[in-house]
Design an enzyme around this catalytic site. Structure first.
Site, PDB file in Angstrom:
ATOM      1  N   LYS A  12       0.808  -1.213   0.000  1.00  0.00           N
ATOM      2  CA  LYS A  12       0.000   0.000   0.000  1.00  0.00           C
ATOM      3  C   LYS A  12       0.852   1.280   0.000  1.00  0.00           C
ATOM      4  O   LYS A  12       2.053   1.236   0.303  1.00  0.00           O
ATOM      5  CB  LYS A  12      -0.933  -0.011   1.211  1.00  0.00           C
ATOM      6  CG  LYS A  12      -2.007  -1.094   1.135  1.00  0.00           C
ATOM      7  CD  LYS A  12      -2.923  -0.990   2.338  1.00  0.00           C
ATOM      8  CE  LYS A  12      -4.043  -2.012   2.285  1.00  0.00           C
ATOM      9  NZ  LYS A  12      -4.950  -1.854   3.441  1.00  0.00           N
ATOM     10  N   TYR A  52     -12.489  -1.238  -4.409  1.00  0.00           N
ATOM     11  CA  TYR A  52     -13.051  -1.474  -3.072  1.00  0.00           C
ATOM     12  C   TYR A  52     -14.577  -1.341  -3.048  1.00  0.00           C
ATOM     13  O   TYR A  52     -15.164  -1.109  -1.988  1.00  0.00           O
ATOM     14  CB  TYR A  52     -12.414  -0.523  -2.053  1.00  0.00           C
ATOM     15  CG  TYR A  52     -11.004  -0.911  -1.703  1.00  0.00           C
ATOM     16  CD1 TYR A  52     -10.740  -2.007  -0.889  1.00  0.00           C
ATOM     17  CD2 TYR A  52      -9.920  -0.200  -2.209  1.00  0.00           C
ATOM     18  CE1 TYR A  52      -9.444  -2.377  -0.575  1.00  0.00           C
ATOM     19  CE2 TYR A  52      -8.619  -0.558  -1.896  1.00  0.00           C
ATOM     20  CZ  TYR A  52      -8.385  -1.647  -1.077  1.00  0.00           C
ATOM     21  OH  TYR A  52      -7.105  -2.007  -0.767  1.00  0.00           O
ATOM     22  N   PHE A  60     -15.877   3.523   6.380  1.00  0.00           N
ATOM     23  CA  PHE A  60     -14.476   3.802   6.059  1.00  0.00           C
ATOM     24  C   PHE A  60     -14.204   3.907   4.559  1.00  0.00           C
ATOM     25  O   PHE A  60     -13.064   4.143   4.145  1.00  0.00           O
ATOM     26  CB  PHE A  60     -13.557   2.735   6.673  1.00  0.00           C
ATOM     27  CG  PHE A  60     -13.869   1.327   6.234  1.00  0.00           C
ATOM     28  CD1 PHE A  60     -13.387   0.817   5.040  1.00  0.00           C
ATOM     29  CD2 PHE A  60     -14.637   0.503   7.039  1.00  0.00           C
ATOM     30  CE1 PHE A  60     -13.660  -0.479   4.639  1.00  0.00           C
ATOM     31  CE2 PHE A  60     -14.916  -0.812   6.649  1.00  0.00           C
ATOM     32  CZ  PHE A  60     -14.426  -1.291   5.445  1.00  0.00           C
ATOM     33  N   ARG A  88      -2.244 -14.287   3.770  1.00  0.00           N
ATOM     34  CA  ARG A  88      -2.971 -13.618   4.845  1.00  0.00           C
ATOM     35  C   ARG A  88      -2.290 -13.857   6.198  1.00  0.00           C
ATOM     36  O   ARG A  88      -2.271 -12.978   7.051  1.00  0.00           O
ATOM     37  CB  ARG A  88      -4.433 -14.055   4.846  1.00  0.00           C
ATOM     38  CG  ARG A  88      -5.145 -13.556   3.557  1.00  0.00           C
ATOM     39  CD  ARG A  88      -6.610 -13.784   3.549  1.00  0.00           C
ATOM     40  NE  ARG A  88      -7.306 -12.943   4.496  1.00  0.00           N
ATOM     41  CZ  ARG A  88      -7.584 -11.648   4.318  1.00  0.00           C
ATOM     42  NH1 ARG A  88      -7.186 -11.029   3.227  1.00  0.00           N
ATOM     43  NH2 ARG A  88      -8.246 -10.978   5.231  1.00  0.00           N
ATOM     44  N   THR A  94      -5.761  -7.359  10.232  1.00  0.00           N
ATOM     45  CA  THR A  94      -5.959  -6.056   9.600  1.00  0.00           C
ATOM     46  C   THR A  94      -5.489  -4.916  10.501  1.00  0.00           C
ATOM     47  O   THR A  94      -4.855  -3.973  10.042  1.00  0.00           O
ATOM     48  CB  THR A  94      -7.451  -5.858   9.248  1.00  0.00           C
ATOM     49  OG1 THR A  94      -7.855  -6.943   8.402  1.00  0.00           O
ATOM     50  CG2 THR A  94      -7.688  -4.554   8.526  1.00  0.00           C
ATOM     51  N   ARG A 105       2.053  -6.651   8.942  1.00  0.00           N
ATOM     52  CA  ARG A 105       1.252  -5.553   9.484  1.00  0.00           C
ATOM     53  C   ARG A 105       1.694  -5.167  10.892  1.00  0.00           C
ATOM     54  O   ARG A 105       1.668  -3.988  11.252  1.00  0.00           O
ATOM     55  CB  ARG A 105      -0.226  -5.907   9.437  1.00  0.00           C
ATOM     56  CG  ARG A 105      -0.756  -5.884   8.008  1.00  0.00           C
ATOM     57  CD  ARG A 105      -2.174  -6.338   7.936  1.00  0.00           C
ATOM     58  NE  ARG A 105      -2.754  -6.126   6.616  1.00  0.00           N
ATOM     59  CZ  ARG A 105      -3.862  -6.714   6.211  1.00  0.00           C
ATOM     60  NH1 ARG A 105      -4.515  -7.543   7.007  1.00  0.00           N
ATOM     61  NH2 ARG A 105      -4.325  -6.475   5.005  1.00  0.00           N
ATOM     62  N   ASN A 115      -1.997  -0.106   6.914  1.00  0.00           N
ATOM     63  CA  ASN A 115      -1.472  -1.372   7.435  1.00  0.00           C
ATOM     64  C   ASN A 115      -0.532  -2.072   6.457  1.00  0.00           C
ATOM     65  O   ASN A 115      -0.314  -3.271   6.550  1.00  0.00           O
ATOM     66  CB  ASN A 115      -2.619  -2.292   7.867  1.00  0.00           C
ATOM     67  CG  ASN A 115      -3.566  -2.629   6.738  1.00  0.00           C
ATOM     68  OD1 ASN A 115      -3.274  -2.378   5.567  1.00  0.00           O
ATOM     69  ND2 ASN A 115      -4.697  -3.212   7.082  1.00  0.00           N
ATOM     70  N   HIS A 118      -2.220  -5.552   1.447  1.00  0.00           N
ATOM     71  CA  HIS A 118      -3.558  -6.072   1.170  1.00  0.00           C
ATOM     72  C   HIS A 118      -3.390  -7.464   0.590  1.00  0.00           C
ATOM     73  O   HIS A 118      -2.409  -7.738  -0.089  1.00  0.00           O
ATOM     74  CB  HIS A 118      -4.280  -5.180   0.152  1.00  0.00           C
ATOM     75  CG  HIS A 118      -5.507  -5.818  -0.440  1.00  0.00           C
ATOM     76  ND1 HIS A 118      -6.745  -5.681   0.126  1.00  0.00           N
ATOM     77  CD2 HIS A 118      -5.663  -6.609  -1.535  1.00  0.00           C
ATOM     78  CE1 HIS A 118      -7.623  -6.353  -0.599  1.00  0.00           C
ATOM     79  NE2 HIS A 118      -6.998  -6.924  -1.612  1.00  0.00           N
ATOM     80  N   GLU A 129      -9.699  -9.678  -8.257  1.00  0.00           N
ATOM     81  CA  GLU A 129      -8.690  -8.661  -7.953  1.00  0.00           C
ATOM     82  C   GLU A 129      -7.497  -8.753  -8.902  1.00  0.00           C
ATOM     83  O   GLU A 129      -6.971  -7.726  -9.345  1.00  0.00           O
ATOM     84  CB  GLU A 129      -8.241  -8.790  -6.498  1.00  0.00           C
ATOM     85  CG  GLU A 129      -9.314  -8.383  -5.522  1.00  0.00           C
ATOM     86  CD  GLU A 129      -8.901  -8.465  -4.071  1.00  0.00           C
ATOM     87  OE1 GLU A 129      -9.635  -7.904  -3.246  1.00  0.00           O
ATOM     88  OE2 GLU A 129      -7.860  -9.091  -3.747  1.00  0.00           O
TER      89      GLU A 129
END
Length: 141
Positions: A12, A52, A60, A88, A94, A105, A115, A118, A129
């Site tokens: 990110k 998103y 958010f 993950r 998260t 993270r 964070n 993704h 995605e």
């Protein structure tokens, strides 16, 4: 025997800004993932909103799309056995404050939104995605 699976990873804008791309890519490779494709992108607010869209009705959404369009990000197609679950696990929870020590993270994230990474949460999500960022791209073998 598990088959090779493909998932999307995003480094990110917060992690790119803090020059963490190399550290995260090293971790990806150390964890046994194969990078099948990688791009540096700068999402527009509209592109972030489209990506998103599943969160459109959540409180958010505006801050997330603003953040994700605030600077460059690195998108990667990762391959490994059980890639989705494994990626993950490497990312961690998260919320970096709740992420296990040693996860990306926990190490690099500063908030739920900022964070650092993704990852897709299911095979169907991963397919959508990956198509969003790598439409028409032939993945490296």
């Amino acid at each position: 025997m598990t088959s090779v699976e493909r998932t999307l990873a995003i480094i990110k804008p917060d992690a790119v800004e803090h020059r963490l791309v190399g550290s995260i890519v090293r971790r990806i490779e150390a964890e046994g993932f194969r990078i099948a494709a990688m791009r540096l992108v700068r999402l527009t607010r509209g592109e972030a909103a489209a990506f998103y869209d599943v969160h459109r009705d959540k409180p958010f959404f505006d801050s997330l799309t603003s953040f994700m369009s605030s600077g460059p990000a690195v998108v990667l197609a990762l391959e490994a056995s059980d890639a989705i679950v494994r990626w993950r696990r490497v990312m961690g929870a998260t919320n970096p404050g709740e992420a296990e020590r040693g996860t990306l993270r926990h190490e690099f994230g500063t908030s739920i939104e900022h964070n650092a990474t993704h990852g897709s949460d299911a095979p169907e999500t991963a397919a959508a995605e990956l198509a969003f960022f790598f439409r028409g791209v032939e993945f490296a073998r």
